[in-house]
Motif scaffolding. Structure first.
Motif, mmCIF file in Angstrom:
data_model
loop_
_atom_site.group_PDB
_atom_site.id
_atom_site.type_symbol
_atom_site.label_atom_id
_atom_site.label_comp_id
_atom_site.label_asym_id
_atom_site.label_seq_id
_atom_site.Cartn_x
_atom_site.Cartn_y
_atom_site.Cartn_z
ATOM 1 N N UNK A 17 0.859 -1.184 0.000
ATOM 2 C CA UNK A 17 0.000 0.000 0.000
ATOM 3 C C UNK A 17 0.892 1.229 0.000
ATOM 4 N N UNK A 18 0.741 2.081 -1.007
ATOM 5 C CA UNK A 18 1.610 3.255 -1.089
ATOM 6 C C UNK A 18 1.121 4.389 -0.213
ATOM 7 N N UNK A 19 -0.194 4.421 0.082
ATOM 8 C CA UNK A 19 -0.747 5.536 0.850
ATOM 9 C C UNK A 19 -1.618 5.013 1.985
ATOM 10 N N UNK A 20 -1.746 5.818 3.009
ATOM 11 C CA UNK A 20 -2.607 5.509 4.147
ATOM 12 C C UNK A 20 -4.051 5.337 3.659
ATOM 13 N N UNK A 21 -4.662 4.211 4.031
ATOM 14 C CA UNK A 21 -6.027 3.944 3.578
ATOM 15 C C UNK A 21 -7.031 4.975 4.068
ATOM 16 N N UNK A 22 -6.701 5.655 5.144
ATOM 17 C CA UNK A 22 -7.649 6.604 5.726
ATOM 18 C C UNK A 22 -7.363 8.057 5.329
ATOM 19 N N UNK A 23 -6.340 8.262 4.538
ATOM 20 C CA UNK A 23 -5.971 9.630 4.152
ATOM 21 C C UNK A 23 -6.964 10.185 3.131
ATOM 22 N N UNK A 24 -7.345 11.427 3.312
ATOM 23 C CA UNK A 24 -8.229 12.082 2.351
ATOM 24 C C UNK A 24 -7.449 12.410 1.081
ATOM 25 N N UNK A 25 -8.095 12.333 -0.089
ATOM 26 C CA UNK A 25 -7.399 12.683 -1.329
ATOM 27 C C UNK A 25 -6.776 14.071 -1.294
ATOM 28 N N UNK A 26 -7.437 15.038 -0.630
ATOM 29 C CA UNK A 26 -6.891 16.393 -0.539
ATOM 30 C C UNK A 26 -5.564 16.413 0.212
ATOM 31 N N UNK A 27 -5.467 15.574 1.266
ATOM 32 C CA UNK A 27 -4.211 15.500 2.021
ATOM 33 C C UNK A 27 -3.103 14.877 1.174
ATOM 34 N N UNK A 28 -3.465 13.848 0.395
ATOM 35 C CA UNK A 28 -2.479 13.229 -0.493
ATOM 36 C C UNK A 28 -2.007 14.228 -1.548
ATOM 37 N N UNK A 29 -2.950 15.003 -2.085
ATOM 38 C CA UNK A 29 -2.591 15.982 -3.116
ATOM 39 C C UNK A 29 -1.625 17.024 -2.560
ATOM 40 N N UNK A 30 -1.850 17.468 -1.337
ATOM 41 C CA UNK A 30 -0.961 18.466 -0.729
ATOM 42 C C UNK A 30 0.470 17.948 -0.679
ATOM 43 N N UNK A 31 0.638 16.707 -0.242
ATOM 44 C CA UNK A 31 1.982 16.132 -0.187
ATOM 45 C C UNK A 31 2.607 16.008 -1.571
ATOM 46 N N UNK A 32 1.808 15.556 -2.540
ATOM 47 C CA UNK A 32 2.311 15.380 -3.893
ATOM 48 C C UNK A 32 2.787 16.710 -4.466
ATOM 49 N N UNK A 33 1.980 17.741 -4.291
ATOM 50 C CA UNK A 33 2.340 19.050 -4.841
ATOM 51 C C UNK A 33 3.623 19.578 -4.208
ATOM 52 N N UNK A 34 3.773 19.386 -2.908
ATOM 53 C CA UNK A 34 4.998 19.838 -2.242
ATOM 54 C C UNK A 34 6.206 19.062 -2.767
ATOM 55 N N UNK A 35 6.040 17.759 -2.979
ATOM 56 C CA UNK A 35 7.126 16.951 -3.533
ATOM 57 C C UNK A 35 7.496 17.406 -4.945
ATOM 58 N N UNK A 36 6.487 17.872 -5.695
ATOM 59 C CA UNK A 36 6.719 18.312 -7.065
ATOM 60 C C UNK A 36 7.200 19.758 -7.146
ATOM 61 N N UNK A 37 7.287 20.433 -6.011
ATOM 62 C CA UNK A 37 7.797 21.793 -6.001
ATOM 63 C C UNK A 37 6.754 22.872 -6.199
ATOM 64 N N UNK A 38 5.478 22.518 -6.102
ATOM 65 C CA UNK A 38 4.427 23.524 -6.226
ATOM 66 C C UNK A 38 4.177 24.191 -4.878
ATOM 67 N N UNK A 39 3.601 25.392 -4.914
ATOM 68 C CA UNK A 39 3.271 26.097 -3.676
ATOM 69 C C UNK A 39 1.905 25.650 -3.180
ATOM 70 N N UNK A 40 1.608 25.986 -1.942
ATOM 71 C CA UNK A 40 0.318 25.636 -1.346
ATOM 72 C C UNK A 40 -0.800 26.578 -1.785
ATOM 73 N N UNK A 41 -0.467 27.546 -2.624
ATOM 74 C CA UNK A 41 -1.480 28.509 -3.062
ATOM 75 C C UNK A 41 -1.888 28.302 -4.519
ATOM 76 N N UNK A 42 -1.484 27.182 -5.123
ATOM 77 C CA UNK A 42 -1.841 26.926 -6.515
ATOM 78 C C UNK A 42 -3.363 26.796 -6.663
#
Length: 383
Positions: A281-306
């Motif tokens: 399992x790559x992600x926490x089963x209980x994590x909300x998609x929005x929380x996963x997206x936040x981490x992904x964007x930070x890993x990709x170098x995007x800001x939190x205000x996109x």
């Protein structure tokens, strides 16, 4: 005035002092520079008293001798601000102002030409708090900072597109003031508010109102402040309320939801063994998609205000970031079909993000998606 009187005469000094104190074009801070020294430089006299609540060391109490009467001048009750060596330098440089005789406590010259870029006076006279305003808003908080104080600071040091950082958000006064000022001058300032989740005291008005932490209060104050500003602006004739941005995003500092990234978090050897055993399992089963997206964007170098939107493509709910620059499918519980994945690729985002768990172990589906992305020159990133 110096030219008028043929030099730095007593008459020139008095006339300038009168003008500075009565000129309507000067602010209070500017009018304080109301004296001219013998070299023709404009200055104000400032206290040299020790600024702290406790007394200065004993050697900071050495009295100054009046240059005319040769008598000791009064020493501040808590001592001088500077040690004797510095006081001697100030004296030699002619930077100390004495009164007519030894009964007046000496002060220091503070030159206008050295402080022309100052935006604020050293003391801003605000007393009290905005307790009544917060009570009106239904926010329980002891001694909140006045919005008028924050407004004074913001107007003095910010431009319309600046970002304001408040590391101790408290009741959210700074964010409230930023939104209010934007509403007044049409600015686009942004505010980053940081607040630790400090628990509210048991039995307090805040706890009784179901605010578990100070951070809870901060968020709710900002939310209600935005609503209040929109209501206030809606009644004005200029109709600016429709274009006002009073929205905000709230983030909490937590551990990662992705198993593969936990490997970099300093875990012990035994913890790592257990971690890699669960990497199916790559992600926490209980994590909300929005929380996963936040981490992904930070890993990709995007800001939190996109700019982030939720769109539907071929029956899949996906995140569109920065007007489609990135498309992200982060539903780990529903496996998409190849046709649905092809539809995502046909949108031709610069990058397509798909949660590893979404393939549910179907390597053929993942391989086909890789080929589709290569054909359309889409960068595939699996999380």
């Amino acid at each position: 005035m110096i030219k008028k009187h043929g030099g730095v005469t007593e008459e020139a000094k008095k006339e300038y002092q009168y003008w500075a104190k009565h000129a309507t074009i000067l602010t209070g801070g500017e009018a304080a520079y109301c004296q001219i020294d013998d070299q023709g430089r404009i200055f104000r006299a400032v206290s040299m008293a020790w600024p702290n609540s406790t007394k200065a060391p004993d050697r900071y109490f050495l009295p100054l001798i009046h240059p005319i009467t040769n008598r000791e001048c009064p020493v501040p009750s808590k001592g001088w601000r500077n040690p004797p060596e510095t006081m001697a330098q100030l004296m030699n440089q002619g930077l100390i102002v004495f009164g007519k005789d030894e009964t007046t406590q000496p002060t220091r010259k503070y030159f206008l030409d050295e402080n022309e870029d100052e935006n604020l006076t050293s003391i801003i006279p605000f007393g009290g708090s905005d307790t009544s305003l917060l009570e009106e808003m239904g926010i329980p908080f002891d001694n909140p900072k006045p919005i008028a104080f924050a407004d004074t600071i913001l107007r003095s040091i910010t431009k319309t597109n600046d970002t304001v950082l408040d590391f101790f958000a408290g009741s959210g006064t700074t964010a409230h003031a930023v939104m209010k000022l934007n509403a007044e001058d049409g600015g686009n300032r942004r505010c980053i508010s940081v607040q630790l989740p400090e628990p509210t005291p048991e039995g307090s008005a805040a706890r009784e109102a179901r605010f578990e932490t100070i951070a809870d209060i901060s968020r709710e104050r900002i939310r209600r402040a935005g609503k209040k500003i929109l209501e206030d602006e809606a009644g004005k004739l200029d109709g600016r309320a429709e274009g006002l941005d009073v929205g905000f995003r709230a983030y909490r500092l937590v551990d990662t939801n992705f198993a593969k990234w936990k490997a970099d978090s300093g875990l012990s050897e035994d913890e790592l063994v257990g971690l890699f055993a669960d990497l199916a399992d790559s992600a926490d089963d209980h994590a909300r998609p929005e929380a996963l997206l936040t981490e992904v964007l930070l890993k990709l170098g995007f800001s939190l205000t996109e700019k982030i939107e939720t769109v539907e493509v071929a029956g899949l709910s996906v995140f569109s970031v920065a007007d489609g620059l990135v498309l992200a499918y982060l539903d780990e519980h529903t496996q998409p079909t190849l046709d649905q994945l092809r539809a995502l690729v046909c949108e031709e985002p610069a990058r397509l993000v798909v949660l590893e768990d979404a393939f549910q172990g179907n390597d053929e589906l993942k391989t086909n998606l890789v080929q589709e992305c290569r054909t359309r020159n889409v960068d595939l990133w699996t999380a």
